[in-house]
Design an enzyme around this catalytic site. Sequence first.
Site, mmCIF file in Angstrom:
data_model
loop_
_atom_site.group_PDB
_atom_site.id
_atom_site.type_symbol
_atom_site.label_atom_id
_atom_site.label_comp_id
_atom_site.label_asym_id
_atom_site.label_seq_id
_atom_site.Cartn_x
_atom_site.Cartn_y
_atom_site.Cartn_z
ATOM 1 N N CYS C 78 0.824 -1.207 0.000
ATOM 2 C CA CYS C 78 0.000 0.000 0.000
ATOM 3 C C CYS C 78 0.855 1.253 0.000
ATOM 4 O O CYS C 78 1.705 1.441 0.887
ATOM 5 C CB CYS C 78 -0.896 0.008 1.235
ATOM 6 S SG CYS C 78 -1.777 1.567 1.404
ATOM 7 N N VAL C 79 0.617 2.140 -0.949
ATOM 8 C CA VAL C 79 1.467 3.324 -1.110
ATOM 9 C C VAL C 79 1.434 4.255 0.105
ATOM 10 O O VAL C 79 2.478 4.716 0.581
ATOM 11 C CB VAL C 79 1.136 4.087 -2.418
ATOM 12 C CG1 VAL C 79 -0.311 4.567 -2.452
ATOM 13 C CG2 VAL C 79 2.091 5.233 -2.624
#
Lengths: 143, 101, 119
Positions: C78-79
Amino acid sequence: MADDSRREFDTEGVKKRFMFVNRRAPYGSIYALEILEMVLISAAFEQHAAIVFIDDGVFQIKKGQDTEALGMKNFSPTYRVIEMEKHDADEDEDIDMVWRIIVERESMEARGLDADDLIVGVEVMAAQDLSALMAEQDVVLGG
Amino acid sequence: MMLHTVNKSPFERNALESCLRLAASGCAVLLIEDGVIAALAGTSQSDTIGGRMGDFKFYVLGPDIDARGLADKPLIDGVKVVDYGGFVDLVAEHDAVNAWL
Amino acid sequence: MKFGIVVNEGPFTHQASDSAYLFTKAALEKGHQVMRVFFYYDGVNNGNKLSSPQADDRNLVKLWGDLAAEHKVDLVICVAAALRRGIKDEILAEGFRISGLGQLIEASMAADRTLVFGD
């Protein structure tokens, strides 16, 4: 070079019942904030969602959080965005999306709180009723 | 029917207690990681599961029992030991999974 | 059956990543499909190529990468969670990609079963 086809999923017409479970107090760990971010992102997918506060999770939506002395961001106002998403979904006949914000009665009462202590409007559900709702879910996400 | 997983010891955290309060009758509960401690007979926590044998189907992940040196200790009567293949089968046989962390 | 897996914790500190890996491997061995493994919260640390465990211990970062290569499992970091924790492209391990939180929701919609491994 990477095979992109494995990244594309066909979710056309999929409507699932998601339950986001919050069981931890805010600030002692990041779970409260990052679950909140997950809930907000999920709005775009127009799925059904029950955002549920159990055990110490009820403290996430306690009114009057003041984090200044800790130097941490007070993210509790963001729960009002979830409340707005819920109202928009309720009001818009073109969207088939039911969102519920739920607090377990037993968890709340055990911690000396009541609905007036909370920053958003909630459904207070007894464990028995929440149990029945939980059993109907397709996906349960928490941290 | 839902499969509930509990990965923490009942001596450490209230995850098992909350799971059993909210899991619907007839569901399956799989103990993994430190959660396997709840499956031991003769502890002060044994009744947490022992008292609910009629409500749920209890399973415990064998590799986690073995890792913790608990294979020589009796488990609560009625708790079934599964391996990772059995874990996969349990997930496939139930409608959804709820992880109590 | 199609599975979606969520990993909430980094390698070694908690057992979550091990349990998720062993489940994923067992599911694949049984002929199921694991569509995506989504790494969230501290789980993003599973994608750090700088992880150097002791030589006689398992190398989780590499195990995940090998699994992805062999079975085409989509490993997504997840960024937002990654940025907080300093996981960026320049230290991303083989087999992982960084993308948005929407990928988790999408995988849960597409999979038959979604499992979470955490603390």
